[in-house]
Enzyme design. Sequence first.
Site, PDB file in Angstrom:
ATOM      1  N   HIS A  11       0.859  -1.189   0.000  1.00 46.67           N
ATOM      2  CA  HIS A  11       0.000   0.000   0.000  1.00 46.67           C
ATOM      3  C   HIS A  11       0.893   1.235   0.000  1.00 46.67           C
ATOM      4  CE1 HIS A  11       0.647   0.845   4.331  1.00 46.67           C
ATOM      5  NE2 HIS A  11       0.595  -0.454   4.484  1.00 46.67           N
ATOM      6  N   HIS A 124      12.949  -4.547   4.330  1.00 42.68           N
ATOM      7  CA  HIS A 124      11.839  -3.651   4.637  1.00 42.68           C
ATOM      8  C   HIS A 124      12.090  -2.827   5.897  1.00 42.68           C
ATOM      9  CE1 HIS A 124       7.427  -2.754   4.287  1.00 42.68           C
ATOM     10  NE2 HIS A 124       7.561  -2.533   5.581  1.00 42.68           N
ATOM     11  N   GLY A 185       1.119  -4.058  14.685  1.00 42.45           N
ATOM     12  CA  GLY A 185       0.421  -3.416  13.578  1.00 42.45           C
ATOM     13  C   GLY A 185      -0.744  -4.240  13.080  1.00 42.45           C
TER      14      GLY A 185
END
Length: 584
Positions: A11, A124, A185
């Site tokens: 996203h 990441h 998260g």
Amino acid sequence: MIILGISAFFHDSAAALLVDGELVAAAEEERFSRRKHDNRFPVNAIRFCLETAGLGAGDLDHVVFYEKPRLKAERAVATILSEVPHSFGPFERFFTHGGARQAVGDQIRETIGVPASRVLFVEHHLSHAASSFFACPFDTAATLTIDGVGEWATTSIGEGHASWDGTGENRLWLRETMHFPHSLGMLYSAFTEFLGFQVNEGEYKVMGLAAYGQPRYRAELDRVARQYDDGSLWLDMRYFRYHRSVRNGFHPRLADLLGMPPCPPGVELDPAAEGEAGARARRYADVAASVQQFTEDAVVAMARRAVEVTGHRRLCMAGGVALNGVANYQVLRRAGVEELYIPPAPGDSGGALGAALYAHHVLLGQPRRFVMRHAYWGAQATPDAVTRALDRAGLAYTTQPDPAALAATVADMLADGLVIGWFQGRFEWGPRALGNRSILADPRGPGIKDLINKKVKFREPFRPFAPAMLHDRAAEYVAGDGTDQWPTRFMLMVMPLEERFAASAPAVDHFGTGRIQTVAPETNPLFHSVIAELGQRIGLGCVLNTSFNLRGEPIVATPEEAIATFGRSELDALVVEDRVISRS
């Protein structure tokens, strides 16, 4: 050395361009495609970055992707196989739609036109950590990244050391990591879905709704998620499905445990309403308050662990959870942190910049030169483009070429109670409107919050608005220490307001707190002048600031989009650069 960073395929795809270590341009793809949280390859953002610098693909020394697709594929396959036969949905999605992710390198080479030797990949969480540490002013710092999941990591603690003159070595490494599926998260996103909001979009709504409730479900939450003294987290996966489903993040057992059904998507919650609808909304607000309190405690514990492990009391945070402004303030209060830095785009879009910064400073060994002191790295409209857009729309306008006169005119309108669409300069990097693509209003109006939510933004009535205040007066308006901390520049801390200020500015008061933005003349002189001029008229160096968009749409990027939003809302006036348009 010219480096392009890219994030994509989950996203908030984005691109960022470094020239000799300095940021030249950065933007999310959604601002160009008009598809909110666009996750596609950021062709438009890449084109914008290159055009801003006057460069072509052949000028790029390296293109850097913000994660390692092979590691991510390994995690996806391992998770799918461990959940057979319950994982058919993820299995089908991975092998139907995962091709682009598996062939990221090929897509970069073919779309941009660079050879394989120039394409690099960064993990990441290292990209996230670099987006904060290599943009901060610190020489050394601890890093804390908290998000849904990267390749395997869901939380990581790291340490950074910087060389500004080139005589030393730039280093950034992860010292401790927590792995999927145990994820703060993902826990927050599962409850976002339970409350009827869209994942990766509605987390802000959960934080706003939480203020209307009490953490009455904390005991139930502690049964499904356990926090440990070292900051780590364990989730009872019997209550979640995000590891085996592409649509549902929570299991029906969670509803049974809480004793209430999930809120259906699209149902408007108004905890201030009377009757059964209000009572029902307040029960969901209690759930929101419970997960918000749990999150604050978990983030504080993780930050405290970062200080303990590294010995540094300067902390750089990143990852999507770093957008939780309430938790960020608790870190400053309770975790032993002296200085806190969070970049304006701590989520996945910011990974594009982090990947480029990590490659430049660590992989290629180049010295540091850059500190992100503001967020204005997007596209800017030319005067001719503004004129063409206004003429095509048939709008009458006045021109105020003198910035001081423009600031005075806008302050007069705000003091008269007008709600104004404000479009200036380059648009912001990250999800917050920080005074270049904003809707502005007088913070004193007792009904202005409901008016903007209902007739301008068309969004939920419980959503709060931010006070943008003069940097040198913020300490007068905020009850807690920390207005001089970097996150307040980027509207990334929710802080307690002084009672007198809260009473004087009800439109930006959210149960005694506000999502603070401090505005300094050196970073946005025109916006600072507007607030200062308004302060002379109303006695408060503060303005209500919210993003210039309608519900479900990205923030406006062009004059045409600003004009269209003006036409579809009940904004009283529109200011596009030096042109002033009044609805009357």
